[in-house]
Design an enzyme around this catalytic site. Structure first.
Site, PDB file in Angstrom:
ATOM      1  N   LYS A 269      26.765   7.570  32.443  1.00  0.00           N
ATOM      2  CA  LYS A 269      26.227   6.734  33.484  1.00  0.00           C
ATOM      3  C   LYS A 269      26.377   5.381  33.777  1.00  0.00           C
ATOM      4  O   LYS A 269      27.180   4.933  32.674  1.00  0.00           O
ATOM      5  CB  LYS A 269      24.559   6.656  32.795  1.00  0.00           C
ATOM      6  CG  LYS A 269      23.611   7.852  32.626  1.00  0.00           C
ATOM      7  CD  LYS A 269      22.526   7.700  32.164  1.00  0.00           C
ATOM      8  CE  LYS A 269      21.614   9.082  31.949  1.00  0.00           C
ATOM      9  NZ  LYS A 269      21.153   9.681  33.289  1.00  0.00           N
ATOM     10  N   ARG A 343      18.026  20.226  31.361  1.00  0.00           N
ATOM     11  CA  ARG A 343      17.938  21.350  31.561  1.00  0.00           C
ATOM     12  C   ARG A 343      18.570  22.389  30.630  1.00  0.00           C
ATOM     13  O   ARG A 343      18.160  23.447  30.437  1.00  0.00           O
ATOM     14  CB  ARG A 343      18.252  21.404  33.184  1.00  0.00           C
ATOM     15  CG  ARG A 343      19.800  21.389  33.180  1.00  0.00           C
ATOM     16  CD  ARG A 343      19.842  21.428  35.039  1.00  0.00           C
ATOM     17  NE  ARG A 343      19.484  20.231  35.483  1.00  0.00           N
ATOM     18  CZ  ARG A 343      19.541  19.658  36.662  1.00  0.00           C
ATOM     19  NH1 ARG A 343      19.917  20.568  37.688  1.00  0.00           N
ATOM     20  NH2 ARG A 343      19.141  18.434  36.974  1.00  0.00           N
TER      21      ARG A 343
HETATM   22  N1  BES Z   1      17.593  11.610  31.595  1.00  0.00           N
HETATM   23  C1  BES Z   1      17.964  11.616  32.962  1.00  0.00           C
HETATM   24  C2  BES Z   1      16.756  11.557  34.127  1.00  0.00           C
HETATM   25  C3  BES Z   1      16.263  10.248  34.228  1.00  0.00           C
HETATM   26  C4  BES Z   1      16.687   9.363  35.094  1.00  0.00           C
HETATM   27  C5  BES Z   1      15.306   9.901  33.316  1.00  0.00           C
HETATM   28  C6  BES Z   1      16.045   8.009  35.163  1.00  0.00           C
HETATM   29  C7  BES Z   1      14.569   8.795  33.477  1.00  0.00           C
HETATM   30  C8  BES Z   1      14.931   7.650  34.398  1.00  0.00           C
HETATM   31  C9  BES Z   1      18.666  13.147  33.170  1.00  0.00           C
HETATM   32  O1  BES Z   1      19.161  13.725  32.082  1.00  0.00           O
HETATM   33  C10 BES Z   1      19.618  12.975  34.240  1.00  0.00           C
HETATM   34  O2  BES Z   1      20.673  12.292  33.821  1.00  0.00           O
HETATM   35  N2  BES Z   1      19.500  13.688  35.555  1.00  0.00           N
HETATM   36  C11 BES Z   1      20.289  13.624  36.391  1.00  0.00           C
HETATM   37  C12 BES Z   1      20.584  15.060  37.128  1.00  0.00           C
HETATM   38  C13 BES Z   1      21.665  15.083  37.791  1.00  0.00           C
HETATM   39  C14 BES Z   1      23.226  15.087  37.191  1.00  0.00           C
HETATM   40  C15 BES Z   1      21.814  16.524  38.518  1.00  0.00           C
HETATM   41  C16 BES Z   1      19.818  12.792  37.800  1.00  0.00           C
HETATM   42  O3  BES Z   1      18.814  12.765  37.731  1.00  0.00           O
HETATM   43  O4  BES Z   1      20.724  12.143  38.081  1.00  0.00           O
HETATM   44 MN    MN Z   2      21.273  13.113  31.950  1.00  0.00          MN
END
Ligand code: BES
Ligand code: MN
Ligand code: ZN
Length: 493
Positions: A269, A343
């Site tokens: 991230k 997921r």
């Molecule tokens: N934990 C994150 C989602 C999230 C984002 C929670 C902001 C709280 C605040 C999740 O694991 C994630 O990284 N999701 C990705 C999915 C994508 C890679 C398909 C996303 O939402 O960008």
């Molecule tokens: Mn994630």
């Protein structure tokens, strides 16, 4: 501690006495209260608008140290949330001044549009939810919880409503517990540490607990959970909590995403996005806390909480983008993106819950996608389910608790976006549009036809700024919602 008293409010000795006022009607019958409110209305600073407040010190005719009048706004627009926020703010003030005792005067049957019970209930909720800070790591504590809060009710109703207070208190204490867990930094919250903390509380609460550690997860082939945990020094775990009353015939499963820190893995991230990722176990916290509440509320249902716990990190042993794994269900997954880890672990946990417990209904709760926050903002959770009846139960519970949900479409067309050339499915959709929906569709691949709903709480789980009855950080969103859903199901199933 919350108690009910029937003392004349003017005779209460307390650091703070709280009374409420609408802009257009009197909500009390007590002549002294009515007169005090009328007097303060003459001052320009107070008119009973929502959010108005005024403090009088050593007011004449009262035995309290301070009297606070809080505005409720127009009587026609009163709702339980009006009372939660007004009382939440009042208790917040008391905490800022580190007052030990507060007494809150509940309006009589004047606000009968809502009914006395819902008004009492929401006032107690506002007080309980507000009366909490996360200060474990601070030497100088700027606020302190009020030690004793008394609710002043008309004599005849006191006995009848004790149950309402106990129930609200029990459920709200679950919310506070979830907030503490989510606010705890990831360095003190490895999967093992978090599981141990929950197990300790659960055993006291007489919940059946089972902890699957790494060896057991390997033996039972939880391939997705192991793949997400592969880069971390901390081992993964699956925690199962069970409320199983003797007479219960039906089973509900709750599954909560428990990523104690989400770095994104090798799809690391960026600096902004990584900031609040200690909160990526808010679904797990909500399910664990709801289970603890249910052990006290004792619905006549078997409820099983399944909580997969991992840390998503980087190292030489981390899972790579492009790796193919075999999940608990037997389906293979191409890891298109290591940051779509929620997921992965939920897929394993859902498949396990379905196979092992055969629930009639399964609900999962997860901080699953940033896309859901983009779509609905920070106040709404996304609700995804193909089941209209289940959707209705959850949406009604969301209105009741003000833990609001908005139903999102789950259209089959988008399932193709998860196709993989080399495995049964890809955890990363082909493009980023509708990403909250494709995430839900991914989960649906592991439900084996069980009635199922997914609640994406990425928006409401964690708020940087404080609000009327919640400090900055974790909100504990979902605990009250899940309890309400289960209690409704216990009545209707
Ligand atoms: N934990 C994150 C989602 C999230 C984002 C929670 C902001 C709280 C605040 C999740 O694991 C994630 O990284 N999701 C990705 C999915 C994508 C890679 C398909 C996303 O939402 O960008
Ligand atoms: Mn994630
Ligand atoms: Zn995540």
């Amino acid at each position: 501690m919350i108690k009910l008293v029937t003392t004349d409010p003017t005779r209460i000795k307390s650091n703070l006495l709280v009374i409420a006022a609408c802009e257009d009607i009197n909500v009390y019958e007590h002549p002294r209260l009515v007169a005090t409110i009328q007097q303060s209305r003459r001052l320009n600073e107070f008119s009973g608008n929502r959010g108005d407040e005024i403090i009088l010190y050593q007011p004449a005719g009262y035995m309290t140290e301070r009297l606070m009048i809080v505005g409720l706004g127009e009587s026609q627009k009163l709702s339980p949330e009006t009372f939660r926020t007004a009382i939440g703010r009042a208790v917040g003030r008391a905490m800022q001044h580190k007052l030990s005792t507060a007494a809150i005067t509940v309006p009589g049957p004047v606000v009968s549009g809502l009914g006395f019970e819902p008004v009492l209930e929401s006032m107690v909720e506002g007080a309980c939810l507000a009366n909490h800070t996360f200060a474990r790591y601070k030497r100088d504590k700027k606020t302190a919880a009020v030690k004793q809060i008394a609710f002043v009710v008309p004599e005849k109703t006191a006995a009848k409503h004790r149950r309402v207070v106990r129930k609200a208190e029990a459920i709200c204490s679950g919310t506070l517990m979830a907030r503490d867990w989510v606010n705890t930094p990831a360095n003190d919250k490895t999967p093992q540490q978090f599981a141990a903390a929950v197990v300790r509380s659960s055993e006291k609460a007489n919940l059946k607990t089972k902890l699957l550690r790494k060896r057991e997860l390997s033996r039972q082939k939880f391939g997705a959970i192991l793949a997400v945990a592969a880069g971390s020094e901390s081992d993964p775990a699956v925690l199962v909590l069970e409320h199983f009353p003797a007479r219960a015939k039906r089973t509900i499963a709750l599954v909560g995403k428990g990523v104690t820190f989400d770095s994104g893995g090798l799809n690391l991230k960026t600096n902004v996005r990584i900031n609040q990722m200690k909160a990526d176990m808010a679904g797990a916290a909500a399910v664990a806390a709801a289970m603890l509440c249910l052990s006290r509320l004792k619905p006549d249902l078997r409820v099983v909480g399944v909580i997969p716990l991992v840390e998503n990190m980087i190292s030489g042993t981390a899972t790579r983008p492009g790796d193919i794994i075999r999940t608990y269900s037997g389906k293979t997954v191409e890891i298109g993106n290591t940051d779509a880890e929620g997921r992965l672990i939920l897929g394993d946990a859902i498949a396990y819950a379905v196979k092992k417990y055969r629930p009639e209904i399964l609900i999962d709760m997860a901080t699953l996608t940033g896309a859901c926050v983009i779509a609905l903002g920070e106040e709404l959770a996304g609700l995804f389910t193909p089941d209209d009846e289940l959707a209705e139960t959850i949406l009604q519970s969301a209105v009741k608790t003000h833990e609001r949900c908005w139903r999102m479409p789950l259209i089959e067309d988008y399932r193709d976006l998860l196709k993989s050339d080399v495995a049964d499915i890809n955890n990363m959709p082909r493009h980023r549009f509708g990403a909250a929906i494709t995430a839900a569709l991914y989960l649906s691949e592991f439900t084996a036809g069980t009635r199922w709903a997914h609640i994406d709480i990425a928006g409401p789980a964690f708020h940087k700024k404080s609000s009327a009855y919640c400090g900055p950080g974790a909100t504990g969103f979902g605990v009250r919602l899940l309890c309400e859903v289960i209690l409704r199901m216990a009545k209707t199933l």
